[in-house]
Scaffold this motif. Structure first.
Motif, PDB file in Angstrom:
ATOM      1  N   GLU A  40       0.833  -1.199   0.000  1.00 55.46           N
ATOM      2  CA  GLU A  40       0.000   0.000   0.000  1.00 55.46           C
ATOM      3  C   GLU A  40       0.869   1.251   0.000  1.00 55.46           C
ATOM      4  N   ALA A  41       1.957   1.219   0.764  1.00 59.13           N
ATOM      5  CA  ALA A  41       2.877   2.350   0.787  1.00 59.13           C
ATOM      6  C   ALA A  41       3.494   2.571  -0.594  1.00 59.13           C
ATOM      7  N   ARG A  42       3.807   1.478  -1.284  1.00 57.56           N
ATOM      8  CA  ARG A  42       4.368   1.602  -2.632  1.00 57.56           C
ATOM      9  C   ARG A  42       3.365   2.252  -3.579  1.00 57.56           C
ATOM     10  N   THR A  43       2.101   1.897  -3.442  1.00 57.83           N
ATOM     11  CA  THR A  43       1.066   2.496  -4.274  1.00 57.83           C
ATOM     12  C   THR A  43       0.948   3.997  -4.001  1.00 57.83           C
ATOM     13  N   GLU A 242      -7.238   2.937  12.751  1.00 57.17           N
ATOM     14  CA  GLU A 242      -7.967   4.195  12.746  1.00 57.17           C
ATOM     15  C   GLU A 242      -8.387   4.590  14.155  1.00 57.17           C
ATOM     16  N   SER A 243      -8.849   3.623  14.943  1.00 62.40           N
ATOM     17  CA  SER A 243      -9.241   3.913  16.327  1.00 62.40           C
ATOM     18  C   SER A 243      -8.038   4.327  17.158  1.00 62.40           C
ATOM     19  N   ASN A 244      -6.912   3.655  16.941  1.00 65.95           N
ATOM     20  CA  ASN A 244      -5.700   4.030  17.657  1.00 65.95           C
ATOM     21  C   ASN A 244      -5.314   5.470  17.362  1.00 65.95           C
ATOM     22  N   ARG A 245      -5.409   5.858  16.077  1.00 66.57           N
ATOM     23  CA  ARG A 245      -5.052   7.225  15.695  1.00 66.57           C
ATOM     24  C   ARG A 245      -6.011   8.240  16.317  1.00 66.57           C
ATOM     25  N   LYS A 246      -7.302   7.919  16.331  1.00 65.60           N
ATOM     26  CA  LYS A 246      -8.272   8.822  16.936  1.00 65.60           C
ATOM     27  C   LYS A 246      -8.016   8.964  18.431  1.00 65.60           C
ATOM     28  N   THR A 300      -4.212   5.258   2.922  1.00 64.35           N
ATOM     29  CA  THR A 300      -4.797   4.531   1.799  1.00 64.35           C
ATOM     30  C   THR A 300      -4.714   5.379   0.544  1.00 64.35           C
ATOM     31  N   LEU A 301      -4.847   4.729  -0.606  1.00 64.46           N
ATOM     32  CA  LEU A 301      -4.838   5.444  -1.878  1.00 64.46           C
ATOM     33  C   LEU A 301      -6.004   6.418  -1.951  1.00 64.46           C
ATOM     34  N   GLU A 302      -7.146   6.041  -1.439  1.00 65.81           N
ATOM     35  CA  GLU A 302      -8.311   6.925  -1.454  1.00 65.81           C
ATOM     36  C   GLU A 302      -8.030   8.217  -0.690  1.00 65.81           C
ATOM     37  N   GLN A 303      -7.370   8.097   0.471  1.00 68.61           N
ATOM     38  CA  GLN A 303      -7.033   9.288   1.235  1.00 68.61           C
ATOM     39  C   GLN A 303      -6.059  10.180   0.482  1.00 68.61           C
ATOM     40  N   LEU A 304      -5.046   9.584  -0.141  1.00 71.59           N
ATOM     41  CA  LEU A 304      -4.073  10.372  -0.887  1.00 71.59           C
ATOM     42  C   LEU A 304      -4.730  11.094  -2.052  1.00 71.59           C
ATOM     43  N   GLN A 305      -5.516  10.388  -2.837  1.00 72.08           N
ATOM     44  CA  GLN A 305      -6.173  11.021  -3.977  1.00 72.08           C
ATOM     45  C   GLN A 305      -7.093  12.146  -3.527  1.00 72.08           C
TER      46      GLN A 305
END
Length: 358
Positions: A40-43, A242-246, A300-305
């Protein structure tokens, strides 16, 4: 104002060309409980680079070194086309007092570790990551200059440092013929505008390009938090990333009534523009003339886009005014005093004096 990643900007008072959004890679690796696995990081990396992005931000200890190691793999075919920025000062080995800090031993060891992990023989940009209040500025500046003279570092910069220390260092570097500072990385967003008091004006005057981190306020401006999060219990390490980050952001005090009110205005303007709240929050930072390149992170790619869509956002004057009003801060002394009517009266007597920037 529609931009693209290949609408390059000069970084501070240098000739280095960088994209208007930098790719933050603290999400490369999952050692911190959230982030992107290798594929995912590579993408994420490939998507950013394919769209013309060239400004990559990391640090020696991000995700326990995985961020740099992954970038060392991803950049091997286009290293020269990229501007790789990393940082030093955070502790690399528990229990070792010299494995962190701003001093010369920490500096040289951290740079050598970054060069190995990034699989490169030079760093385009090196930040001092966190001010330690212990190391003499001359030791820092001379060490940075030595690395530049050795060809291991091309440009040097500061992050998380008081404005008066940065301005003092820039003056010393200029007087002694040492490598000048070209960039300043600070936390800056609609929910944290403290940099407007001294850091951003200082950077503009001293020739440093500002590269803000956390331009979405830890995700608060993306609309993912609600009033219920004000009193929600903390999360533990067994929950999702995601919960950890929140939970992490809540523990840092990012989720407050004031910040959620700002996020409400961001969400309302996003609806008016047909954009996402994250795009509006990022675009506001991009529109600041004192900012060179906000740092965007994505899992995620969706977040980046989605974040890259901020380059296409245009505000009306009314929308900018609403964002400014809801997020305004007191500049404090002496700024509020100097901007007051009394001082204008006693210094200019009501005369109109035009200031023009060169």
């Amino acid at each position: 104002m529609s931009l693209t990643l290949d609408s390059y900007r000069l970084l501070g008072r240098s000739g280095l060309r960088v994209s208007p959004l930098a790719l933050g890679t603290a999400t490369f690796g999952t050692e911190w409980g959230w982030g992107a696995e290798r594929d995912e990081a590579r993408t994420l990396f490939d998507t950013y680079a394919e769209r013309g992005g060239n400004f990559i931000d990391t640090a020696s200890t991000y995700t326990d070194g995985s961020s740099e190691r992954l970038l060392g793999e991803f950049t091997k075919d286009n290293r020269e086309s990229l501007v790789l920025a990393t940082k030093y000062t955070t502790q690399r080995r528990a229990g070792d007092p010299n494995s962190g800090g701003a001093h010369r031993k920490s500096l040289f060891a951290s740079v050598e570790a970054s060069l190995r992990q990034l699989n490169t023989d030079y760093l385009d940009l090196l930040y001092l990551h966190v001010w330690d209040f212990r190391t003499p500025v001359e030791e820092i500046l001379r060490g940075l200059d030595d690395l530049v003279r050795q060809g291991k570092v091309l440009y040097v910069a500061m992050s998380n440092v008081p404005a008066w220390e940065v301005s003092r260092m820039q003056a010393i570097a200029e007087l002694r013929g040492w490598s000048p500072l070209v960039a300043l990385q600070i936390e800056y967003s609609l929910i944290n505008r403290a940099g407007e008091r001294d850091l951003i004006p200082m950077a503009r005057a001293m020739g440093l390009g500002v590269t803000p981190f956390s331009p979405l306020g830890g995700g608060v401006l993306s609309g993912k938090y609600r009033r219920a999060d004000l009193t929600a219990p903390g999360t533990d390490s067994t929950e999702s990333g995601e919960s950890n980050r929140k939970g992490f952001n809540a523990a840092l005090g990012m989720v407050t009534e004031r910040n959620l009110t700002i996020a409400d205005t961001v969400t309302a303007i996003a609806a008016e523009l047909g954009r996402t709240p994250a795009q509006v929050g990022l675009a506001w930072t991009l529109h600041n003339p004192g900012v060179t390149a906000p740092i965007i992170g994505a899992r995620t790619l969706e977040q980046l886009q989605g974040n890259l869509g901020a380059l296409e956002v245009d505000f009306t004057a009314d929308q900018l005014a609403r964002l400014d009003e809801v997020s305004a801060i007191d500049l404090g002394y002496p700024h509020d005093l100097l901007a007051g009517e009394h001082i204008r009266t006693v210094t200019t007597g009501g005369l109109r004096i035009e200031t023009r920037n060169s």
